[in-house]
Scaffold this motif. Sequence first.
Motif, short mmCIF file in Angstrom:
data_model
loop_
_atom_site.label_atom_id
_atom_site.label_comp_id
_atom_site.label_asym_id
_atom_site.label_seq_id
_atom_site.Cartn_x
_atom_site.Cartn_y
_atom_site.Cartn_z
N GLN A 74 0.70 -1.13 0.07
CA GLN A 74 0.05 -0.09 -0.05
C GLN A 74 0.75 1.25 0.08
O GLN A 74 1.89 1.14 0.21
N PRO A 75 0.21 2.58 -0.42
CA PRO A 75 1.20 3.64 -0.56
C PRO A 75 1.55 3.87 1.02
O PRO A 75 1.00 3.53 2.23
N ASN A 76 2.67 4.63 1.09
CA ASN A 76 3.31 5.07 2.55
C ASN A 76 2.24 5.99 3.42
O ASN A 76 1.79 6.81 2.71
N SER A 77 2.34 5.59 4.54
CA SER A 77 1.42 6.46 5.47
C SER A 77 2.13 6.23 6.83
O SER A 77 3.05 5.46 6.98
N ASP A 78 1.43 7.01 7.85
CA ASP A 78 1.75 6.68 9.09
C ASP A 78 0.92 5.68 9.88
O ASP A 78 1.04 5.41 11.20
N GLY A 79 0.45 4.59 8.96
CA GLY A 79 -0.53 3.51 9.60
C GLY A 79 0.73 2.46 9.81
O GLY A 79 1.82 2.61 9.46
N SER A 80 0.25 1.51 10.42
CA SER A 80 1.13 0.44 10.73
C SER A 80 0.88 -1.01 9.82
O SER A 80 -0.24 -1.08 9.15
N ASP A 81 2.03 -1.86 9.75
CA ASP A 81 1.67 -3.16 8.96
C ASP A 81 0.88 -4.03 9.60
O ASP A 81 0.42 -3.97 10.83
N ASP A 82 0.19 -4.78 8.85
CA ASP A 82 -0.68 -5.66 9.51
C ASP A 82 -0.72 -6.89 8.68
O ASP A 82 -0.48 -7.15 7.69
N HIS A 83 -0.95 -8.02 9.62
CA HIS A 83 -0.74 -9.58 9.15
C HIS A 83 -2.32 -10.13 9.74
O HIS A 83 -2.06 -10.83 10.89
N ASP A 84 -3.07 -10.27 9.02
CA ASP A 84 -4.34 -10.87 9.50
C ASP A 84 -4.57 -12.06 8.88
O ASP A 84 -3.73 -12.66 8.07
N SER A 85 -5.80 -12.87 9.05
CA SER A 85 -6.33 -14.08 8.32
C SER A 85 -6.16 -14.08 6.91
O SER A 85 -6.31 -15.35 6.40
N ASP A 86 -6.16 -13.00 6.19
CA ASP A 86 -6.54 -13.14 5.03
C ASP A 86 -5.59 -12.38 4.14
O ASP A 86 -5.36 -12.62 2.81
N GLU A 87 -4.71 -11.40 4.59
CA GLU A 87 -3.87 -10.65 3.72
C GLU A 87 -2.96 -10.13 4.70
O GLU A 87 -2.89 -9.72 5.93
N ILE A 88 -1.54 -9.87 3.88
CA ILE A 88 -0.51 -9.23 4.53
C ILE A 88 -0.19 -7.90 4.05
O ILE A 88 -0.07 -7.86 2.86
#
Length: 297
Positions: A132-146
């Motif tokens: 995804q585009p760069n932002s101040d959000g955090s990475d996520d690793h859920d049950s369907d998508e990294i």
Amino acid sequence: MRPLSRRKLLALATGGAIGGGVVASATDGPDRPDALEVDCPDYGEDVTTTACNDHQRIGVTLEPSTTTLSAPGTLTFTLRNRTHRQFKTNWYGWKLHKLVDGDWFYLGPRVVQLPLHPVLPGGTMDWTLSVQPNSDGSDDHDSDEILRQYLGSGTYAFGIDGWPSDGSSDAKTALIETFELEAPDLSLDPPRAVETVEWDESKDGEVLVARTDRAIEGDRPMAYELEVVDSAESTERVILEQVLRDDQFRTVVSLADEYDADRVRLEDDTAGSEPASRFPGVYEYDGTAYRLEMGEL
């Protein structure tokens, strides 16, 4: 990090493998793209066999939906078990590396859950990497998508490891695929949480002191201290994608660069969040060596 979704758990119970799948012959499946001509990263001493961009249609394989990706975009990796034995792996145990100047640099995940996911004969397991585009959000690793942010253009490697049901976890096989990413340029900027920045000349020369809003309002403030040092053989080289993944590391290095400071002190509170992974130690970034330390205020 959330557990596997109901859909994936149901597939495991009914289809014999996460992501379902039917029995496939050695020639079934979609056409695969050409592999990039590069070597793959090392996955550790417990890996005795590495399949690097191995596009044979026999055994257990990892198949990418493409080997080129533009951000924002997604890329799916499908593990196919064409053997008569279970293949044991961990859906959360993927690895992502970037190739820079001939060396591979590890980009995650930082924390790995440890369930064991058997892929039955004829079964499949999918990983969908979303850049995804760069932002101040955090990475996520859920049950369907990294979900991964702060990835610049270049060559990357995605892979997993595992072992057959009649084998040993001490003799794993690594399945790794490389891909090319085109993405917007990255920049080294301090996170928005920095509230104040000022020079302190009261102790041992000039020190640039930064405080975050969390340190001002938090219950367990910590001090993260950076000092420019002479390069040493024990220095670990890091790249921008790694720096941007540690808020405290990113803050002190970016402030040292912006203010031309040899010493930076960051007061922050990380209670309830993942710990910074770059402390303590000596690291080289963009030709400069830094010593990083941390302690309670």
